[in-house]
Design a protein around this motif. Sequence first.
Motif, PDB file in Angstrom:
ATOM      1  N   SER A  22       0.843  -1.181   0.000  1.00 18.77           N
ATOM      2  CA  SER A  22       0.000   0.000   0.000  1.00 18.77           C
ATOM      3  C   SER A  22       0.882   1.234   0.000  1.00 18.77           C
ATOM      4  N   PRO A  23       0.478   2.313  -0.671  1.00 21.58           N
ATOM      5  CA  PRO A  23       1.263   3.547  -0.592  1.00 21.58           C
ATOM      6  C   PRO A  23       1.313   4.110   0.815  1.00 21.58           C
ATOM      7  N   ASP A  24       0.415   3.646   1.690  1.00 21.85           N
ATOM      8  CA  ASP A  24       0.428   4.101   3.077  1.00 21.85           C
ATOM      9  C   ASP A  24       1.498   3.402   3.908  1.00 21.85           C
ATOM     10  N   LEU A  25       2.142   2.385   3.350  1.00 21.86           N
ATOM     11  CA  LEU A  25       3.055   1.550   4.122  1.00 21.86           C
ATOM     12  C   LEU A  25       4.373   1.418   3.363  1.00 21.86           C
ATOM     13  N   SER A  26       5.313   2.299   3.648  1.00 23.55           N
ATOM     14  CA  SER A  26       6.636   2.223   3.029  1.00 23.55           C
ATOM     15  C   SER A  26       7.267   0.875   3.372  1.00 23.55           C
ATOM     16  N   PRO A  27       7.982   0.251   2.419  1.00 26.55           N
ATOM     17  CA  PRO A  27       8.481  -1.110   2.672  1.00 26.55           C
ATOM     18  C   PRO A  27       9.624  -1.196   3.662  1.00 26.55           C
ATOM     19  N   PHE A  28      10.253  -0.061   4.012  1.00 25.87           N
ATOM     20  CA  PHE A  28      11.473  -0.132   4.806  1.00 25.87           C
ATOM     21  C   PHE A  28      11.420   0.780   6.038  1.00 25.87           C
ATOM     22  N   PRO A  29      10.669   0.400   7.076  1.00 29.12           N
ATOM     23  CA  PRO A  29      10.677   1.188   8.313  1.00 29.12           C
ATOM     24  C   PRO A  29      12.025   1.082   9.018  1.00 29.12           C
ATOM     25  N   ALA A  30      12.477   2.200   9.592  1.00 24.41           N
ATOM     26  CA  ALA A  30      13.766   2.224  10.276  1.00 24.41           C
ATOM     27  C   ALA A  30      13.748   1.306  11.489  1.00 24.41           C
ATOM     28  N   GLY A  31      14.894   0.700  11.774  1.00 26.02           N
ATOM     29  CA  GLY A  31      14.987  -0.127  12.967  1.00 26.02           C
ATOM     30  C   GLY A  31      16.099  -1.153  12.875  1.00 26.02           C
ATOM     31  N   TRP A  32      16.162  -1.972  13.911  1.00 27.90           N
ATOM     32  CA  TRP A  32      17.127  -3.070  13.990  1.00 27.90           C
ATOM     33  C   TRP A  32      16.465  -4.348  13.479  1.00 27.90           C
ATOM     34  N   TYR A  53       2.010   4.056  17.096  1.00 34.17           N
ATOM     35  CA  TYR A  53       3.380   3.716  17.487  1.00 34.17           C
ATOM     36  C   TYR A  53       4.267   3.506  16.263  1.00 34.17           C
ATOM     37  N   CYS A  54       3.720   2.897  15.212  1.00 31.22           N
ATOM     38  CA  CYS A  54       4.513   2.548  14.039  1.00 31.22           C
ATOM     39  C   CYS A  54       4.970   3.754  13.231  1.00 31.22           C
ATOM     40  N   ARG A  55       4.255   4.856  13.296  1.00 29.10           N
ATOM     41  CA  ARG A  55       4.547   6.003  12.424  1.00 29.10           C
ATOM     42  C   ARG A  55       5.979   6.509  12.561  1.00 29.10           C
ATOM     43  N   GLN A  56       6.536   6.407  13.761  1.00 30.11           N
ATOM     44  CA  GLN A  56       7.847   6.992  14.033  1.00 30.11           C
ATOM     45  C   GLN A  56       8.977   6.338  13.246  1.00 30.11           C
ATOM     46  N   PHE A  57       8.737   5.159  12.673  1.00 26.33           N
ATOM     47  CA  PHE A  57       9.811   4.418  12.030  1.00 26.33           C
ATOM     48  C   PHE A  57       9.901   4.637  10.518  1.00 26.33           C
ATOM     49  N   TYR A  58       9.064   5.496   9.989  1.00 27.19           N
ATOM     50  CA  TYR A  58       9.053   5.729   8.545  1.00 27.19           C
ATOM     51  C   TYR A  58       9.780   7.014   8.188  1.00 27.19           C
ATOM     52  N   ASP A  59      10.202   7.110   6.930  1.00 27.67           N
ATOM     53  CA  ASP A  59      11.078   8.211   6.536  1.00 27.67           C
ATOM     54  C   ASP A  59      10.392   9.568   6.541  1.00 27.67           C
ATOM     55  N   ASN A  60       9.070   9.579   6.638  1.00 33.42           N
ATOM     56  CA  ASN A  60       8.361  10.855   6.752  1.00 33.42           C
ATOM     57  C   ASN A  60       7.928  11.138   8.189  1.00 33.42           C
ATOM     58  N   ALA A  61       8.522  10.402   9.139  1.00 38.36           N
ATOM     59  CA  ALA A  61       8.135  10.560  10.543  1.00 38.36           C
ATOM     60  C   ALA A  61       8.559  11.934  11.057  1.00 38.36           C
ATOM     61  N   SER A  62       7.738  12.509  11.879  1.00 39.59           N
ATOM     62  CA  SER A  62       8.030  13.797  12.491  1.00 39.59           C
ATOM     63  C   SER A  62       8.238  13.613  13.987  1.00 39.59           C
ATOM     64  N   ASN A  63       8.742  14.657  14.636  1.00 44.96           N
ATOM     65  CA  ASN A  63       8.857  14.610  16.096  1.00 44.96           C
ATOM     66  C   ASN A  63       7.492  14.419  16.748  1.00 44.96           C
ATOM     67  N   GLU A  64       6.459  14.948  16.086  1.00 41.01           N
ATOM     68  CA  GLU A  64       5.098  14.767  16.602  1.00 41.01           C
ATOM     69  C   GLU A  64       4.706  13.297  16.615  1.00 41.01           C
ATOM     70  N   ASP A  65       5.121  12.542  15.554  1.00 41.10           N
ATOM     71  CA  ASP A  65       4.844  11.113  15.503  1.00 41.10           C
ATOM     72  C   ASP A  65       5.511  10.403  16.673  1.00 41.10           C
ATOM     73  N   ARG A  66       6.731  10.803  16.995  1.00 43.84           N
ATOM     74  CA  ARG A  66       7.444  10.141  18.092  1.00 43.84           C
ATOM     75  C   ARG A  66       6.832  10.501  19.436  1.00 43.84           C
ATOM     76  N   ARG A  67       6.379  11.726  19.580  1.00 39.62           N
ATOM     77  CA  ARG A  67       5.702  12.098  20.827  1.00 39.62           C
ATOM     78  C   ARG A  67       4.389  11.342  20.969  1.00 39.62           C
ATOM     79  N   ALA A  68       3.669  11.167  19.853  1.00 39.86           N
ATOM     80  CA  ALA A  68       2.396  10.429  19.896  1.00 39.86           C
ATOM     81  C   ALA A  68       2.641   8.974  20.279  1.00 39.86           C
ATOM     82  N   ALA A  69       3.738   8.378  19.782  1.00 44.62           N
ATOM     83  CA  ALA A  69       4.038   6.984  20.095  1.00 44.62           C
ATOM     84  C   ALA A  69       4.335   6.785  21.570  1.00 44.62           C
ATOM     85  N   ALA A  70       4.849   7.825  22.204  1.00 45.81           N
ATOM     86  CA  ALA A  70       5.225   7.710  23.618  1.00 45.81           C
ATOM     87  C   ALA A  70       4.084   8.075  24.558  1.00 45.81           C
ATOM     88  N   SER A  71       2.962   8.560  24.022  1.00 42.91           N
ATOM     89  CA  SER A  71       1.872   9.009  24.887  1.00 42.91           C
ATOM     90  C   SER A  71       0.894   7.884  25.167  1.00 42.91           C
TER      91      SER A  71
END
Length: 339
Positions: free
Chosen positions: A4-14, A321-339
């Motif tokens: 899906s265009p909503d799901l980039s194939p390569f989320p950042a991570g280990w 939670y997943c949004r933070q690992f994509y190349d268009n992730a923003s600091n807002e996405d990371r704050r949302a994942a932690a809330s």
Amino acid sequence: MTQSPDLSPFPAGWYALAATDDVPPGTVLTRTFFGREVVLYRTMGGDVRVVDAHCPHLGAHLGKGGTVRGEHLRCPFHGFEFDGTGRCAQAYEGQKGTIKSRLETLPVLNRNGWILVWGDTDRRTPWFEPPEVDTSDWSALTVHEWRLRSHPQETTENSVDTGHFTEVHGYTSVSTVSEMTADGAHLTATYQMVRPNPFLRWLAPIRNRFKVTVWGLGYSQVDISVENYGLQMRMFVMPQPTDGEHIVLRVGMSTRNLRSTHGAWTQAVPAGLLTALINRQAGLEAASDVADDFDVWNHKIYVAPPSLARGDGPIGRYRVYCRQFYDNASNEDRRAAAS
């Protein structure tokens, strides 16, 4: 899974490229990772490294005839040797100097029985890593591996999809002990459920408690307590993105060593042998459980937004939670994942 265009194939991570025990010193392996080939090798001193597959000199493939020479990786074409920083450290015989270009290296962790490599299309420095766990009183990993048409977010979503435990895996009495919580790149939840005994069906059913710990989308550890049999196990679920459409899924199982407190069991069979036998069977059961999902993963589409029902589990919060690992992730996405 249909991409899906909503799901980039390569989320950042280990992501795990291999189990540590499968890469003894001197090993050179080729892997497809984040849409390109990389080479995984282990030096004679035991260091594990992951590098670009092609020599910066004239482009030879280092995984096709490349060798480990001490602490260096030697190119099969002209014999240039590269150190752990990617620097050309040794010229071939008769050559007056080394080359200036460096071999690209990727961040690597040799941790908890797995060789983990950092992937990020934005080439950012890793901002999290799975912690080390104590493996001193645990059996070696039993590992199973498959290639699937799927995505790390989809396979890891099973960690919070409580509705499928009964339908796909045949568990009963499924309940949530601790709700899903997310703190940055770390996610955890705890469940308990019941299933028939896989060893002998006439024995008491197994009452499992699963504590799921997820780091990113490529590393999941499930601490399993079989309370009515006094067993403790760890299952690792490690999806590795390859070409943008497929993943390699590795599942590993380890069992805590049995002691004399297990009474008649260890009187009849030595504790070490019994631990190994139970871990082997547990690994087969885990592989069978995972295989139950294959038809779904291989043929499903990614629905965004999903039409959720009561009892599905916290899938909506998981996707935040997943949004933070994509190349268009923003600091807002990371704050949302932690809330």
